[in-house]
Design a protein around this motif. Sequence first.
Motif, PDB file in Angstrom:
ATOM      1  N   VAL A 252      38.214  42.685  44.999  1.00 40.17           N
ATOM      2  CA  VAL A 252      39.119  41.890  44.243  1.00 40.17           C
ATOM      3  C   VAL A 252      38.510  40.646  43.816  1.00 40.17           C
ATOM      4  CG1 VAL A 252      41.316  40.653  44.636  1.00 40.17           C
ATOM      5  CG2 VAL A 252      40.563  42.378  46.149  1.00 40.17           C
ATOM      6  N   TYR A 253      38.709  40.437  42.413  1.00 39.46           N
ATOM      7  CA  TYR A 253      37.790  39.184  41.695  1.00 39.46           C
ATOM      8  C   TYR A 253      38.579  38.758  40.465  1.00 39.46           C
ATOM      9  CZ  TYR A 253      36.416  42.497  38.245  1.00 39.46           C
ATOM     10  OH  TYR A 253      36.373  43.497  37.107  1.00 39.46           O
ATOM     11  N   ASP A 254      38.286  37.722  40.348  1.00 43.29           N
ATOM     12  CA  ASP A 254      38.285  37.075  38.818  1.00 43.29           C
ATOM     13  C   ASP A 254      37.264  36.673  38.107  1.00 43.29           C
ATOM     14  OD1 ASP A 254      39.686  36.361  36.453  1.00 43.29           O
ATOM     15  OD2 ASP A 254      40.782  34.628  37.134  1.00 43.29           O
ATOM     16  N   CYS A 281      39.477  45.757  41.307  1.00 42.43           N
ATOM     17  CA  CYS A 281      40.999  45.005  41.186  1.00 42.43           C
ATOM     18  C   CYS A 281      40.659  43.650  40.560  1.00 42.43           C
ATOM     19  CB  CYS A 281      41.572  44.890  42.271  1.00 42.43           C
ATOM     20  SG  CYS A 281      42.164  46.252  43.156  1.00 42.43           S
ATOM     21  N   ASP A 282      40.500  43.664  38.956  1.00 43.76           N
ATOM     22  CA  ASP A 282      40.319  42.442  38.435  1.00 43.76           C
ATOM     23  C   ASP A 282      42.037  41.757  38.422  1.00 43.76           C
ATOM     24  OD1 ASP A 282      40.181  40.176  36.508  1.00 43.76           O
ATOM     25  OD2 ASP A 282      39.065  41.567  35.056  1.00 43.76           O
ATOM     26  N   LEU A 283      41.880  40.550  39.026  1.00 47.84           N
ATOM     27  CA  LEU A 283      43.161  39.956  39.276  1.00 47.84           C
ATOM     28  C   LEU A 283      43.933  39.401  37.899  1.00 47.84           C
ATOM     29  CD1 LEU A 283      42.550  38.047  42.384  1.00 47.84           C
ATOM     30  CD2 LEU A 283      44.043  39.755  42.113  1.00 47.84           C
ATOM     31  N   LYS A 284      43.188  39.631  36.878  1.00 47.49           N
ATOM     32  CA  LYS A 284      43.925  39.447  35.468  1.00 47.49           C
ATOM     33  C   LYS A 284      44.611  40.823  35.309  1.00 47.49           C
ATOM     34  CE  LYS A 284      40.398  37.751  32.956  1.00 47.49           C
ATOM     35  NZ  LYS A 284      39.173  37.634  34.301  1.00 47.49           N
ATOM     36  N   CYS A 285      44.276  41.839  35.730  1.00 49.92           N
ATOM     37  CA  CYS A 285      44.878  43.164  35.285  1.00 49.92           C
ATOM     38  C   CYS A 285      45.849  43.549  36.265  1.00 49.92           C
ATOM     39  CB  CYS A 285      43.809  44.080  34.977  1.00 49.92           C
ATOM     40  SG  CYS A 285      42.413  43.542  33.927  1.00 49.92           S
TER      41      CYS A 285
END
Length: 391
Positions: A252-254, A281-285
């Motif tokens: 999980v990252y940004d 999991c890109d937290l922008k998406c």
Amino acid sequence: MKALKISENVYWVGAIDWNVRNFHGYETEKGTTYNAYLILDEKITLVDTVKDCLQEEMLERIRSVIEPDKIDVIISNHAEPDHSGALPFILRHAPRAKVYAVSPAGEKDLGGYYGDLPVVGVKTGDKLSVGKHEFAFVSTPMVHWPDNMVCHMTPENILFSNDAFGQHYASSTRFDTDSDLPEVLKQAKKYYANIVQPYGLQTKKALEAVSSLQISMICPSHGVCWTKHIPEILARYQRWTAGEQEERAVIVYDTMWHSTERMAHALETAFVDCGIQVKLCDLKCENNSDVITEAMQAKYIAVGSPTLNNNMMPNVASFLTYFKGLTGNAKKFIAFGSYGWGGQSIQQVYDALTQCKAQPLLPPVRQAYRPTEKDLEKIAGDVIQALEAQQ
Ligand code: FEO
């Protein structure tokens, strides 16, 4: 708005919330239902109500079967306002009704929300005959509030399970058999991960408490009723409450300028090289509630954030706050991130994860500026070494 007959004397009289998309932080992309059930017998009985904004819809459905002033009994399995919000309104239309709720937590919660109501406290083992039907109450505290209970109705053997076994899933169908079953099971998992997960131990006890009951239908307070697929949902709850983990990793990252993202891909390579499935999991998406569902059974979680104004990125902070509240079982974690100066975010992520019952797989993985290929190889190599060392 009509009631729907779901068995000989039982009608669904709930409401469908097609448009709700956020349930206190939980993204409900499929909407939801608030289920209430009307039982016709010598004493007319209503099990739960709906959110107050949909109370007229519920009343209309009740009126399609009986006049509401004929209701004698209202069973309130749970005081959270998505199930009790319409209670004062319904009581105005059903002035002789008594409300049955668990004692003392349900009495306290209903009193706290609505003041003086005609509440009768019940405990596990208490029974209530309403004519040909009898309800047996089972308190299920912390699944997921102190006041939760379920009730089992004979002779049809229907379990009114309230939040347990529910799904945030709006549909015109009322049963597992006429719904999109894979979607229903997916939403049931998401519901468990986002609502019930922190209370796995209590849910396990609740499962044990109802395991001796004969059950022909489970009627939850959200989503569709379980009939043919009761064994599947019970088996899933048993696995989830046991905290079963899978050899999987969720990263999980940004990222600001793709450096932390490059690190995330280096971690991905390391996990894959060790034969471990990965989800990035890109937290922008991705929204928090889907990431939580992905992470629920994963053995490993890696969380990355660049440093922004001496802090982690806001959506990483949001995810970690949500994750902390929903932590179910212990995981192995990696905190990582890139920075230009300072680099406080990586330690902050590390510290936050240690508060989530998680154990570090590595010390914080820090990267100044943009990682070179050599840096990325080193990161991947360190992760592989740590994974191999623990086997
Ligand atoms: Fe569906 Fe805890 O309320």
